[in-house]
Write a protein that holds these residues in place. Sequence first.
Motif, PDB file in Angstrom:
ATOM      1  N   THR A   1     -12.283  52.042  -8.861  1.00  0.00           N
ATOM      2  CA  THR A   1     -11.156  51.147  -8.574  1.00  0.00           C
ATOM      3  C   THR A   1     -10.104  51.831  -7.709  1.00  0.00           C
ATOM      4  OG1 THR A   1     -10.197  51.778 -10.707  1.00  0.00           O
ATOM      5  CG2 THR A   1     -11.443  49.724 -10.621  1.00  0.00           C
ATOM      6  N   SER A   2      -9.352  51.018  -7.004  1.00  0.00           N
ATOM      7  CA  SER A   2      -8.350  51.513  -6.063  1.00  0.00           C
ATOM      8  C   SER A   2      -7.189  52.196  -6.776  1.00  0.00           C
ATOM      9  CB  SER A   2      -7.799  50.353  -5.222  1.00  0.00           C
ATOM     10  OG  SER A   2      -8.820  49.754  -4.463  1.00  0.00           O
ATOM     11  N   LEU A   3      -6.594  53.152  -6.091  1.00  0.00           N
ATOM     12  CA  LEU A   3      -5.338  53.764  -6.516  1.00  0.00           C
ATOM     13  C   LEU A   3      -4.322  53.433  -5.437  1.00  0.00           C
ATOM     14  CD1 LEU A   3      -4.029  55.623  -8.677  1.00  0.00           C
ATOM     15  CD2 LEU A   3      -4.507  57.544  -7.155  1.00  0.00           C
ATOM     16  N   GLU A   4      -3.453  52.485  -5.717  1.00  0.00           N
ATOM     17  CA  GLU A   4      -2.555  51.921  -4.710  1.00  0.00           C
ATOM     18  C   GLU A   4      -1.136  52.449  -4.862  1.00  0.00           C
ATOM     19  OE1 GLU A   4      -3.543  49.907  -2.345  1.00  0.00           O
ATOM     20  OE2 GLU A   4      -5.576  49.433  -3.038  1.00  0.00           O
ATOM     21  N   HIS A   5      -0.555  52.893  -3.737  1.00  0.00           N
ATOM     22  CA  HIS A   5       0.851  53.305  -3.767  1.00  0.00           C
ATOM     23  C   HIS A   5       1.721  52.071  -3.931  1.00  0.00           C
ATOM     24  CE1 HIS A   5       4.770  54.621  -1.982  1.00  0.00           C
ATOM     25  NE2 HIS A   5       4.495  55.641  -2.766  1.00  0.00           N
ATOM     26  N   ALA A   6       2.680  52.138  -4.849  1.00  0.00           N
ATOM     27  CA  ALA A   6       3.552  50.994  -5.154  1.00  0.00           C
ATOM     28  C   ALA A   6       4.972  51.319  -4.700  1.00  0.00           C
ATOM     29  CB  ALA A   6       3.525  50.684  -6.645  1.00  0.00           C
ATOM     30  N   GLU A   7       5.330  50.857  -3.517  1.00  0.00           N
ATOM     31  CA  GLU A   7       6.620  51.200  -2.918  1.00  0.00           C
ATOM     32  C   GLU A   7       7.793  50.708  -3.764  1.00  0.00           C
ATOM     33  OE1 GLU A   7       9.186  53.009  -0.490  1.00  0.00           O
ATOM     34  OE2 GLU A   7       7.014  53.095  -0.227  1.00  0.00           O
ATOM     35  N   GLY A   8       7.699  49.451  -4.232  1.00  0.00           N
ATOM     36  CA  GLY A   8       8.803  48.899  -5.008  1.00  0.00           C
ATOM     37  C   GLY A   8       9.043  49.649  -6.301  1.00  0.00           C
ATOM     38  N   PHE A   9       7.987  49.952  -7.024  1.00  0.00           N
ATOM     39  CA  PHE A   9       8.138  50.685  -8.276  1.00  0.00           C
ATOM     40  C   PHE A   9       8.552  52.140  -8.022  1.00  0.00           C
ATOM     41  CE2 PHE A   9       5.207  47.289  -9.835  1.00  0.00           C
ATOM     42  CZ  PHE A   9       6.077  46.753 -10.768  1.00  0.00           C
ATOM     43  N   SER A  10       8.137  52.686  -6.904  1.00  0.00           N
ATOM     44  CA  SER A  10       8.549  54.052  -6.560  1.00  0.00           C
ATOM     45  C   SER A  10      10.058  54.123  -6.376  1.00  0.00           C
ATOM     46  CB  SER A  10       7.835  54.512  -5.279  1.00  0.00           C
ATOM     47  OG  SER A  10       6.431  54.578  -5.464  1.00  0.00           O
ATOM     48  N   GLN A  11      10.616  53.153  -5.649  1.00  0.00           N
ATOM     49  CA  GLN A  11      12.062  53.114  -5.436  1.00  0.00           C
ATOM     50  C   GLN A  11      12.797  52.889  -6.754  1.00  0.00           C
ATOM     51  OE1 GLN A  11      12.742  50.101  -2.466  1.00  0.00           O
ATOM     52  NE2 GLN A  11      11.745  51.266  -0.833  1.00  0.00           N
TER      53      GLN A  11
ATOM     54  N   GLY B   1      12.325  56.265  -8.906  1.00  0.00           N
ATOM     55  CA  GLY B   1      12.717  57.539  -8.315  1.00  0.00           C
ATOM     56  C   GLY B   1      11.589  58.556  -8.270  1.00  0.00           C
ATOM     57  N   CYS B   2      10.353  58.058  -8.186  1.00  0.00           N
ATOM     58  CA  CYS B   2       9.181  58.931  -8.075  1.00  0.00           C
ATOM     59  C   CYS B   2       8.126  58.186  -7.259  1.00  0.00           C
ATOM     60  CB  CYS B   2       8.649  59.305  -9.457  1.00  0.00           C
ATOM     61  SG  CYS B   2       8.225  57.889 -10.501  1.00  0.00           S
ATOM     62  N   GLU B   3       7.049  58.878  -6.924  1.00  0.00           N
ATOM     63  CA  GLU B   3       5.971  58.235  -6.185  1.00  0.00           C
ATOM     64  C   GLU B   3       5.000  57.610  -7.194  1.00  0.00           C
ATOM     65  OE1 GLU B   3       5.525  57.922  -2.685  1.00  0.00           O
ATOM     66  OE2 GLU B   3       7.646  58.402  -2.956  1.00  0.00           O
ATOM     67  N   VAL B   4       4.957  56.287  -7.225  1.00  0.00           N
ATOM     68  CA  VAL B   4       4.151  55.583  -8.216  1.00  0.00           C
ATOM     69  C   VAL B   4       2.860  55.076  -7.575  1.00  0.00           C
ATOM     70  CG1 VAL B   4       4.049  53.632  -9.817  1.00  0.00           C
ATOM     71  CG2 VAL B   4       6.202  54.889  -9.504  1.00  0.00           C
ATOM     72  N   PHE B   5       1.750  55.364  -8.245  1.00  0.00           N
ATOM     73  CA  PHE B   5       0.441  54.902  -7.804  1.00  0.00           C
ATOM     74  C   PHE B   5      -0.197  54.103  -8.939  1.00  0.00           C
ATOM     75  CE2 PHE B   5       1.527  58.626  -5.429  1.00  0.00           C
ATOM     76  CZ  PHE B   5       1.044  58.405  -4.141  1.00  0.00           C
TER      77      PHE B   5
END
Length: 405
Positions: free
Chosen positions: A25-35, A38-42
């Motif tokens: 399955t994909s591991l997708e970067h989530a820009e909204g949740f990252s902002q 305050g971390c890089e969310v995948f």
Amino acid sequence: MADINVTLEQIYEARERLRGIVKHTSLEHAEGFSQMAGCEVFLKLENMQKTGSFKIRGAYNKIATSEKELVRGVVAASAGNHAQGVAYASSKAGIQATIVMPEGAPITKVEATRSYGAKVVLAGQDYDQAFAEAQKIQRETGAVFVHAFNDPLVIAGQGTVGLELLEDLPDLDTVLVPIGGGGLISGLACAIKALKPEVRIIGVEASDAPCMLEACRLGHIHELKSAQTIADGIAVRKPGELTFEMARRYVDDIVTVDDEEIAWAIITILERSKLIVEGAGAVGIAALMHNKCRCEGKKVAVILSGGNIDVNVISIIIERGLVKAGRYLRMRTIVTDKPGSLQRLLSVLAASGANVISIVHDRIKPNVPLKQAEVDITLETRNHRHIEEIVELLQNEGYTLDFLK
């Protein structure tokens, strides 16, 4: 104390066994949740896995490894996702599966399990009561029991999620993992800690079903009196002996989120990432959104473990979420029962910028005075500040308001 007999080698063997059966399955970067966090969310999209959850991994690995023993079929207990995994794997192997599910299991999960050819028995009010009935059936039939979490082969299958995470994000710092009985976090943590021990593994439980947290706190397995939560996939009253020992060895921390936080996470994932996730699959995002774990500046993978959620539940959660966000308002007022009164009220609402979703005008209720009418209104609003402006405007125009739930 249970021996930990799950190894990295077994997890690699499970991956080969599952090749062509399950999706990487994909591991997708989530820009909204990252902002937001305050971390890089995948996001690890196990909600997009075959049968709608990660459970197919462990179920198939168990059944494929035990094929010679399965002449009398298999039996399992499940709140829903393991049921579908066992049913799918059994249909592939050409054997009969009997799945015991709680009487209140989501209809979508029950029907999906039947669609794979399994016999479904509804028994008990929760997973643990269904489990007891499944054990009874196993003793009577001699079928092989496929445990939802407390089985080395099942755990090894779930551990393939961990291998995929490190392949797709080698510099991973932290993983947020839902915990019910503990099969997923045990396998995943075993794989990751063997390959990259500095990665933090954080489990997330529903606050009304914290069986692993309680066991770790007490130092021994303790059965909860109840496990009632909208996250039905992790509504378990006690972890397995094996998963408990693995969690104590490999898991760095366990946090909890309540049903309101889970519901808010479901609707936020739907709105921001356009993904349908069930309650159990949303707990990791709920933990991030409500600052349950310190992940600032880190690369964080969140396991969206499943997407098998009933449409009726989604509709309720969406409505409650809109209320919480200040985007939905229900209220009642009284108007004079004469021509133009309702039009005047609607004109005030139009001037406020609110959108009327529904309106009920009733002048014959026994408790409504003669020559007056009761009006129930449902409005679409922008936010809490907008609601305050609408209320102030109506009150200034002489309306008395009651707010409805």
